[in-house]
Design an enzyme around this catalytic site. Structure first.
Site, PDB file in Angstrom:
ATOM      1  N   HIS A   1      -2.903 -12.469   1.680  1.00 55.66           N
ATOM      2  CA  HIS A   1      -2.655 -12.566   3.139  1.00 55.66           C
ATOM      3  C   HIS A   1      -3.354 -13.728   3.856  1.00 55.66           C
ATOM      4  CE1 HIS A   1      -6.317 -10.136   3.007  1.00 55.66           C
ATOM      5  NE2 HIS A   1      -5.697  -8.982   2.845  1.00 55.66           N
TER       6      HIS A   1
ATOM      7  N   ASP B   1       2.146  -7.015   2.471  1.00 50.05           N
ATOM      8  CA  ASP B   1       0.944  -6.259   2.863  1.00 50.05           C
ATOM      9  C   ASP B   1       1.366  -4.987   3.617  1.00 50.05           C
ATOM     10  OD1 ASP B   1      -1.615  -5.359   3.220  1.00 50.05           O
ATOM     11  OD2 ASP B   1      -2.283  -6.999   4.509  1.00 50.05           O
TER      12      ASP B   1
ATOM     13  N   HIS C   1       0.872  -1.184   0.000  1.00 50.12           N
ATOM     14  CA  HIS C   1       0.000   0.000   0.000  1.00 50.12           C
ATOM     15  C   HIS C   1       0.909   1.235   0.000  1.00 50.12           C
ATOM     16  CE1 HIS C   1      -3.703  -2.289   0.851  1.00 50.12           C
ATOM     17  NE2 HIS C   1      -2.896  -3.082   1.541  1.00 50.12           N
ATOM     18  N   LEU C   2       0.881   1.964  -1.106  1.00 52.39           N
ATOM     19  CA  LEU C   2       1.720   3.180  -1.194  1.00 52.39           C
ATOM     20  C   LEU C   2       0.948   4.438  -0.787  1.00 52.39           C
ATOM     21  CD1 LEU C   2       3.818   2.545  -4.452  1.00 52.39           C
ATOM     22  CD2 LEU C   2       4.584   2.382  -2.080  1.00 52.39           C
ATOM     23  N   ARG C   3      -0.378   4.291  -0.662  1.00 51.10           N
ATOM     24  CA  ARG C   3      -1.252   5.349  -0.096  1.00 51.10           C
ATOM     25  C   ARG C   3      -1.448   6.584  -0.946  1.00 51.10           C
ATOM     26  NH1 ARG C   3      -3.474   1.739   3.103  1.00 51.10           N
ATOM     27  NH2 ARG C   3      -2.420   1.361   5.059  1.00 51.10           N
TER      28      ARG C   3
HETATM   29  O1  DOR Z   1      -4.394  -4.659   7.840  1.00 50.51           O
HETATM   30  C1  DOR Z   1      -4.708  -4.307   6.711  1.00 50.51           C
HETATM   31  N1  DOR Z   1      -4.431  -3.065   6.280  1.00 50.51           N
HETATM   32  N2  DOR Z   1      -5.327  -5.177   5.907  1.00 50.51           N
HETATM   33  C2  DOR Z   1      -5.836  -4.813   4.710  1.00 50.51           C
HETATM   34  O2  DOR Z   1      -6.393  -5.653   4.043  1.00 50.51           O
HETATM   35  C3  DOR Z   1      -5.719  -3.412   4.258  1.00 50.51           C
HETATM   36  C4  DOR Z   1      -4.599  -2.724   4.905  1.00 50.51           C
HETATM   37  C5  DOR Z   1      -4.632  -1.213   4.747  1.00 50.51           C
HETATM   38  O3  DOR Z   1      -4.884  -0.740   3.626  1.00 50.51           O
HETATM   39  O4  DOR Z   1      -4.355  -0.508   5.722  1.00 50.51           O
END
Ligand code: DOR
Length: 426
Positions: free
Chosen positions: A235, A308, A65-67
């Site tokens: 995951h 993840d 996740h690069l946000r």
């Molecule tokens: O813990 C998690 N955080 N699981 C996810 O599926 C999404 C991720 C997030 O985007 O923060």
């Protein structure tokens, strides 16, 4: 520019080679890999002495996740890709739960343009399966593929409707792409914030049971069998999921799976004391699940180790447990946690590197080379034995949310080479 890597112990699952070599790189391309140590035309080269270290293909993370866009206080493409390089990754595949959601070619192009300008590692976007990740209507998958997406997922949320998931798998099959399942039945997980069991009772926290994951793993595999589409389970955290995937593979269903370092390194005990840095979705599970995940890694039921990587802001993770967001900042700890599997004899070094390189690249059908002549250099050089105290606050990622803060870790990246970029780490 010439770069000479001497005394290398190469571990290359692409070519199946494990052994000594001297490597010459010129202008970002691997010019020669001399297994007898004799190399020509290296005059004037900068030398990296890799004695005591492994030289592997740099890793591919198929779950990052690069946000950006939208949540730049948690991470940016600039900081996330630097964290990736530090972790040994040349390539990260970024999930679409941004704001706006990456459910259209314009957002995909925006991410790629930003990555080309500011990124350190290569960024390959994963598009949303459904518009807005709302689960109601398929996104413009074909146009997003053309724009540069390499797979599709509503990660962070499941695709609740079975008919939408069926259509997604059918459509993806026609397009030759992969659907990545965030397997969670929201009615069964019903707002749980940790694993359901005695510990959640004791802590007074709402639990999310293993079955919430397993019924969706089962459903999506059934739909995969029906449609013949390519399905990848994200995951994986429970013994039941490993068992279901094992049976499906035995039946010849085209399913692949990943787990993350936190699911084979720690248990639900880590949330004791209401430690929000151990709050993650799916939640950390019981010791028997951890053992089953290791078995699944060992016997190939689990193909990939993905991070993840889910960075969050400090003020978000310091909220009370129920209100804090789920996620672990994982790019910079995957190597030592993975190496612990080698030390514990769960995986050979070759198998560990395979799950970080060849397997994710193969599932996604992306170009990610080994250590062979003529390829662009994507190389990670690491110390397998170096011990240190890990300090989450020192990570390159903006998200300092790690349950491994203060741990004594073993194994560290020393260099990451990506084309002409040569990064030496302290
Ligand atoms: O813990 C998690 N955080 N699981 C996810 O599926 C999404 C991720 C997030 O985007 O923060």
């Amino acid at each position: 520019m010439k770069l000479l890597i001497t005394n290398a112990q190469v571990i290359d699952p692409f070519g199946g080679y494990e052994g000594a070599a001297t490597i010459l790189i010129e202008d970002g391309t691997i010019k020669s890999v001399a297994k007898n140590g004799k190399i020509k035309n290296h005059a004037g080269a900068r030398v990296i002495d890799a004695a005591g270290m492994y030289v592997a293909p740099a890793f591919t993370d198929m779950h990052t996740h690069l946000r950006e866009p939208g949540f730049e206080h948690k991470e940016t493409i600039r900081t996330g890709t630097l964290a990736a390089l530090k972790g040994g990754f040349a390539t990260v595949c970024c999930m679409p739960n941004t704001n706006p959601v990456n459910d259209n070619p314009g957002t995909t192009e925006y991410i790629l343009k930003k990555a080309a300008g500011e990124g350190s590692a290569r960024v390959l976007p994963i598009g949303a399966i459904t518009k807005g990740q709302r689960g109601e209507e398929l996104a413009e998958m074909e146009m997003m593929l053309k724009a540069g997406c390499i797979a599709f997922s509503d990660d962070g949320r499941p695709v609740e409707s079975p008919i939408i998931m069926r259509r997604a798998l059918e459509y993806a099959k026609g397009l030759g792409t992969t659907i990545i399942s965030h397997a969670e039945d929201l009615q069964l997980s019903s707002g749980g914030v940790m694993n359901e069991g005695l510990l959640s009772m004791t802590l007074g926290l709402k639990g999310s049971p293993s079955i919430a994951e397993e019924v969706m793993v089962f459903r999506d595999i059934a739909l995969c069998g029906l449609t013949g589409g390519k399905l990848h389970i994200a995951h994986v955290s429970t013994k039941g999921s490993v068992d279901i995937i094992r049976r499906a593979k035995e039946q010849g269903i085209h399913v692949t799976a990943e787990t993350c370092p936190h699911y084979f390194s720690i248990t639900e005990e880590a949330v004791t004391g209401y430690n929000t840095n151990a709050k993650v979705n799916p939640p950390l599970r019981r010791p028997e699940d951890v053992e089953a995940i290791k078995d699944g890694l060992r016997d190939g039921v689990i193909d990939v180790i993905a991070t993840d990587h889910a960075p969050h802001g400090k003020e978000e993770k310091t909220r009370e447990f129920d209100a804090a967001p789920s996620g672990i900042s994982g790019l910079e700890t995957v190597l030592p946690l993975g190496l612990a599997l080698v030390q514990g004899k769960t995986l050979s070094m070759m198998e560990l590197i395979r799950k970080l390189t060849v397997n994710p690249a193969g599932i996604l059908g992306i170009e990610a080379g080994g250590i062979s002549e003529g390829r662009e250099a994507h190389i990670c050089i690491f110390h397998p034995e170096k011990e240190y105290e890990f300090r989450a606050g020192e990570m390159f990622s903006k998200g300092k949310n790690s349950p491994f803060d203060g741990w004594k870790l073993k194994g560290k990246t020393a260099w990451t080479i990506l084309g002409e970029k040569v990064h030496e780490w302290a």
